[in-house]
Design a protein around this motif. Sequence first.
Motif, PDB file in Angstrom:
ATOM      1  N   ILE A 175       0.709  -0.864  -0.152  1.00  0.00           N
ATOM      2  CA  ILE A 175       0.221   0.132  -0.248  1.00  0.00           C
ATOM      3  C   ILE A 175       0.697   1.318   0.305  1.00  0.00           C
ATOM      4  O   ILE A 175       0.336   1.872  -0.201  1.00  0.00           O
ATOM      5  CB  ILE A 175      -1.389  -0.232   1.337  1.00  0.00           C
ATOM      6  CG1 ILE A 175      -1.911  -0.996   0.373  1.00  0.00           C
ATOM      7  CG2 ILE A 175      -1.645   0.806   1.659  1.00  0.00           C
ATOM      8  CD1 ILE A 175      -2.622  -1.306   2.156  1.00  0.00           C
ATOM      9  N   ASN A 176       2.223   1.174   0.844  1.00  0.00           N
ATOM     10  CA  ASN A 176       2.943   2.515   0.978  1.00  0.00           C
ATOM     11  C   ASN A 176       3.444   2.520  -0.961  1.00  0.00           C
ATOM     12  O   ASN A 176       3.876   3.982  -0.985  1.00  0.00           O
ATOM     13  CB  ASN A 176       3.939   2.136   1.948  1.00  0.00           C
ATOM     14  CG  ASN A 176       3.167   2.460   3.249  1.00  0.00           C
ATOM     15  OD1 ASN A 176       2.011   3.575   3.352  1.00  0.00           O
ATOM     16  ND2 ASN A 176       4.038   1.981   4.179  1.00  0.00           N
ATOM     17  N   SER A 177       3.603   1.600  -1.125  1.00  0.00           N
ATOM     18  CA  SER A 177       4.397   1.591  -2.604  1.00  0.00           C
ATOM     19  C   SER A 177       3.737   2.918  -3.702  1.00  0.00           C
ATOM     20  O   SER A 177       3.690   3.446  -4.325  1.00  0.00           O
ATOM     21  CB  SER A 177       5.337   0.115  -2.710  1.00  0.00           C
ATOM     22  OG  SER A 177       4.052  -0.244  -4.175  1.00  0.00           O
ATOM     23  N   ILE A 178       2.162   2.139  -3.583  1.00  0.00           N
ATOM     24  CA  ILE A 178       0.864   2.569  -4.115  1.00  0.00           C
ATOM     25  C   ILE A 178       1.047   3.891  -4.071  1.00  0.00           C
ATOM     26  O   ILE A 178       1.123   4.905  -5.138  1.00  0.00           O
ATOM     27  CB  ILE A 178       0.021   2.351  -3.963  1.00  0.00           C
ATOM     28  CG1 ILE A 178       0.217   0.661  -4.699  1.00  0.00           C
ATOM     29  CG2 ILE A 178      -1.278   2.958  -4.742  1.00  0.00           C
ATOM     30  CD1 ILE A 178      -1.037  -0.184  -3.926  1.00  0.00           C
ATOM     31  N   ARG A 179       1.160   4.399  -2.385  1.00  0.00           N
ATOM     32  CA  ARG A 179       0.679   6.121  -2.346  1.00  0.00           C
ATOM     33  C   ARG A 179       2.117   6.581  -2.409  1.00  0.00           C
ATOM     34  O   ARG A 179       1.396   7.474  -3.081  1.00  0.00           O
ATOM     35  CB  ARG A 179       0.313   5.469  -0.818  1.00  0.00           C
ATOM     36  CG  ARG A 179      -1.257   5.436  -0.416  1.00  0.00           C
ATOM     37  CD  ARG A 179      -1.162   5.470   1.049  1.00  0.00           C
ATOM     38  NE  ARG A 179      -0.978   6.662   1.672  1.00  0.00           N
ATOM     39  CZ  ARG A 179      -2.281   7.058   1.096  1.00  0.00           C
ATOM     40  NH1 ARG A 179      -3.393   7.053   1.295  1.00  0.00           N
ATOM     41  NH2 ARG A 179      -2.167   8.232   2.149  1.00  0.00           N
ATOM     42  N   ASP A 180       3.163   6.316  -2.136  1.00  0.00           N
ATOM     43  CA  ASP A 180       4.141   6.546  -3.051  1.00  0.00           C
ATOM     44  C   ASP A 180       4.566   7.329  -4.346  1.00  0.00           C
ATOM     45  O   ASP A 180       4.753   7.892  -5.077  1.00  0.00           O
ATOM     46  CB  ASP A 180       6.050   5.881  -2.760  1.00  0.00           C
ATOM     47  CG  ASP A 180       6.541   6.582  -0.851  1.00  0.00           C
ATOM     48  OD1 ASP A 180       5.348   7.149  -0.411  1.00  0.00           O
ATOM     49  OD2 ASP A 180       7.063   5.688  -0.431  1.00  0.00           O
ATOM     50  N   ILE A 181       4.212   6.106  -5.242  1.00  0.00           N
ATOM     51  CA  ILE A 181       4.342   6.610  -6.717  1.00  0.00           C
ATOM     52  C   ILE A 181       3.301   7.229  -6.761  1.00  0.00           C
ATOM     53  O   ILE A 181       3.289   8.125  -7.880  1.00  0.00           O
ATOM     54  CB  ILE A 181       3.865   4.609  -7.629  1.00  0.00           C
ATOM     55  CG1 ILE A 181       5.101   3.677  -7.594  1.00  0.00           C
ATOM     56  CG2 ILE A 181       3.864   5.244  -8.727  1.00  0.00           C
ATOM     57  CD1 ILE A 181       5.244   3.044  -8.011  1.00  0.00           C
ATOM     58  N   ILE A 182       1.779   7.620  -6.153  1.00  0.00           N
ATOM     59  CA  ILE A 182       1.057   8.868  -6.647  1.00  0.00           C
ATOM     60  C   ILE A 182       1.526   9.114  -6.561  1.00  0.00           C
ATOM     61  O   ILE A 182       1.127  10.602  -6.944  1.00  0.00           O
ATOM     62  CB  ILE A 182      -0.212   8.690  -6.070  1.00  0.00           C
ATOM     63  CG1 ILE A 182      -1.028   6.827  -5.534  1.00  0.00           C
ATOM     64  CG2 ILE A 182      -1.753   9.320  -6.643  1.00  0.00           C
ATOM     65  CD1 ILE A 182      -2.025   6.654  -5.252  1.00  0.00           C
ATOM     66  N   ALA A 183       1.926  10.051  -5.083  1.00  0.00           N
ATOM     67  CA  ALA A 183       2.616  11.152  -4.912  1.00  0.00           C
ATOM     68  C   ALA A 183       3.564  11.693  -5.975  1.00  0.00           C
ATOM     69  O   ALA A 183       4.454  12.714  -5.260  1.00  0.00           O
ATOM     70  CB  ALA A 183       3.060  11.634  -3.708  1.00  0.00           C
ATOM     71  N   GLY A 184       4.315  10.585  -6.594  1.00  0.00           N
ATOM     72  CA  GLY A 184       5.542  11.209  -7.119  1.00  0.00           C
ATOM     73  C   GLY A 184       6.640  10.296  -7.218  1.00  0.00           C
ATOM     74  O   GLY A 184       7.528  11.247  -7.022  1.00  0.00           O
TER      75      GLY A 184
END
Lengths: 142, 257
Positions: free
Chosen positions: B212-221
């Motif tokens: 989940i953190n990897s997805i959230r990091d990718i969305i944040a750029g």
Amino acid sequence: MFIIEVIFAFFITISFAVLFNVRGKLVFYSGIGGAISWLFYLFFTEKGYSYSTCYLLATAITAFYSEIMAKKLKTTVPTLLIAALIPMAPGGGVYYTMLYLIQDKYQDSILKGMETSIIAGSMALGIILVTTIFRLFHHTKK
Amino acid sequence: MPKKQLISEHHVLQLATFAGKIVLTSGGEVYRVEDIISRIGQNFNLKIDCFATLTCIIVSGKNANDEVVSLVERINSRSTNLDKIHQVHKLIGDIEKYSFSELKKALEDLNKVPSYGFGMNLIASALGAASFVVPFKGGANDFAAAFIAGVGVSLFSYMVSGLHLNSFFINLISGAICAFVSNLFYVSGIITNPSISIISSLMLLVPGVAFINSIRDIIAGDLVSGTSRAMEVLMIGCAIAIGAGLVTKLFFNFGGF
């Protein structure tokens, strides 16, 4: 059976929230999130949607719940979301991919592997959709 | 605020990095770490630029006289402690109310709070593994097998917690324990199908936080951190599968002893 599974999803989420060291009333709200995720997953499966759609919609609803409750409880989204999505985690897919591989059923293994990555992808898409919408909302409010 | 300007830049930098380090080592997203660091800097009149990855935080601050101070903090180990992230988030939410020393004290205090004890972890992982049997449509015997496998995983992670082993090895052995306990139950005839209890107990090892953190990091750029976390997910998944697969294969070939 519907109700029992949802209740156990609640217990699963609470156990995992404790393992991830969530404290206080947040454990309870996280458990509610887990129950919601499994309830909607079962609901969409019952409706006969394809499994990627089920995972996408159920994840999006859980992420939506987590974003709203995180605002309300003044906490971070992962605190609620991580444990709440655990009931839907595709651990079974990983296991069957491996099991078919060691049984020399390579075609079944590849099918399961594809299915697992599609599930992971739809869950990712569900989170991305909701997070982006909330970022947009946050941005325009400023 | 004259009181706040008396503090030297490198103290502010150290405090900000300390707060960032708490969040990063507790399993927070990288964009959150960068946000917290720059907000603490803003509060104490220091413009901080920050670059954080999963293993390192690089910060550099520039004061009003254009003097630059910088700091590199290496992160060696990460665990999951969502409570610390929650506490730091709450602290940063009303950062205006704290003076420098109060903020430092509050951060040090919350860093010292111990996580749940061993007993609580044992109960949680046993119950968590066992509860998965119900959604997977297993019976009471599967429940018992998953319960014992959960206890085994928890005991193992407690025993090796002080040894600083790499996560690949730990996950491999944990996966092997899950498969071993369930296959033992299967061989002794208590359960008819080892798969259900194996999946249930393997769920304890599934890398949900990293995913989940990897997805959230990718969305944040944060593409660097996002993709490296995705690699972490892949690596943990492989380790679990190899561990469980090895034991299952052995039971296939030498089944029944």
